[in-house]
Design an enzyme around this catalytic site. Structure first.
Site, PDB file in Angstrom:
ATOM      1  N   SER A 100       0.957  -1.063   0.049  1.00 38.57           N
ATOM      2  CA  SER A 100       0.047  -0.120  -0.025  1.00 38.57           C
ATOM      3  C   SER A 100       0.990   1.386   0.047  1.00 38.57           C
ATOM      4  CB  SER A 100      -0.995  -0.022   1.247  1.00 38.57           C
ATOM      5  OG  SER A 100      -2.016   0.967   1.124  1.00 38.57           O
ATOM      6  N   ASP A 217     -10.153  -4.595  -4.489  1.00 41.25           N
ATOM      7  CA  ASP A 217      -9.379  -3.931  -3.486  1.00 41.25           C
ATOM      8  C   ASP A 217     -10.171  -3.218  -2.644  1.00 41.25           C
ATOM      9  OD1 ASP A 217      -6.383  -3.369  -2.739  1.00 41.25           O
ATOM     10  OD2 ASP A 217      -7.551  -1.507  -2.596  1.00 41.25           O
ATOM     11  N   HIS A 272      -8.353  -5.096   0.233  1.00 40.37           N
ATOM     12  CA  HIS A 272      -7.087  -4.344   0.610  1.00 40.37           C
ATOM     13  C   HIS A 272      -6.261  -4.839   1.777  1.00 40.37           C
ATOM     14  CE1 HIS A 272      -4.250  -1.284   0.056  1.00 40.37           C
ATOM     15  NE2 HIS A 272      -4.262  -0.990   1.206  1.00 40.37           N
TER      16      HIS A 272
END
Length: 291
Positions: A100, A217, A272
């Site tokens: 990320s 995601d 995610h």
């Protein structure tokens, strides 16, 4: 019992093979994402050491949880110190696996570190081309703000003290993004600067770039940003090879791609926060590159 020369040679060969299996894997450095800390990466670390026994895995313990909201250039500076310490102890090379927001921190480290020896850089669901979306993460940071107005906060000196603003890329306010964002436009070469050539050379020291992401995601917006795709002014997706920074080879992405050193991995059905604990993602997208 006397051992024949052939037996001794066989034993030595087996010993050498065992040594390669145990000690032949390059160390892995992991950098966490926004609102994360090393504890979120225990499962991923176990995946790595299970399939590659003896691998040294370092999850850098810095800017955890709310501290991950600090300005990215400050984080890059401190993460790089920890990164350098591992690199210096491993002259044969390391792998860099970053999740990320951490993927942007890692790319900045690779661009600004002239003597790094990173073999493979794995960018795991990272907004490499920027972020623009009304996600849960945005509501945590700016509870009363919608994506259409975030630019008013992000593209000034105060906003640039908040990490998410460093990669907030509003496609409807391109000129303000280029002028008011001091991180991502420089990293992507969209804003020319005196260190562009050096940063490009540094980044190109890597041997492999692995880009991982997927349509479910729920945080990276657009999800194609994990593969260097992004919105145009009408919020249509412009894929990586049609991005200006790619066509201009501003930071070396086109060169890497031409060398055959960019691997793109797409997985659906992965949220995610699941990327670093999903064994299917690990086995199909990551495992083979961490040797």
């Amino acid at each position: 019992m006397m051992k024949t020369p052939q037996t001794i040679q066989l034993l030595l060969l087996l010993l050498m093979m065992t040594s390669v299996c145990i000690d032949g894997y390059k160390p892995v450095i992991i950098v966490h994402g926004i609102f994360d800390s090393p504890k979120q990466f225990k499962t991923l670390s176990l995946f790595i050491t299970k399939v590659h026994p003896g691998t040294e895995v370092t999850v850098i313990d810095l800017y955890n949880n709310l501290a991950s909201m600090k300005p990215l250039w400050r984080q890059v500076r401190d993460f790089r110190k920890a990164f350098d310490a591992v690199v210096q102890k491993n002259p044969d090379g390391v792998h860099l696996l970053c999740f990320s927001q951490g993927g942007l921190i890692c790319r900045a480290i690779l661009s600004t570190a002239p003597h790094h020896n990173v073999d493979t850089f794995v960018s795991l669901s990272s907004p490499q081309a920027g972020q623009y979306g009304d996600t849960e993460y945005l509501r945590w940071v700016f509870p009363d703000i919608m994506k259409k107005t975030v630019f008013r906060i992000c593209y000034n000196r105060v906003g640039q003290k908040v990490a998410i603003c460093d990669y907030w890329n509003d496609p409807h306010h391109r000129s303000l993004y280029l002028q008011g964002n001091g991180f991502l436009p420089m990293l992507n070469g969209d804003r020319p600067h005196k260190d562009m050539t050096a940063w490009r050379e540094n980044f190109l020291r890597i041997k492999k770039l692995v880009l991982i992401g997927g349509p479910d995601d729920g945080v990276i917006t657009p999800w194609q940003s994990s593969h260097f795709g992004f919105y145009d002014g009408n919020e249509n997706i412009v894929q990586m090879r049609n991005q200006e920074f790619y066509k201009n080879d501003a930071f070396g992405l086109k060169t890497l791609d031409a060398r055959g050193n960019v691997s793109v991995c797409v997985h659906s059905g992965v949220k995610h926060t699941q990327w670093h604990s999903n064994y299917t993602v690990f086995s199909s997208c990551i495992e083979k590159w961490l040797t």
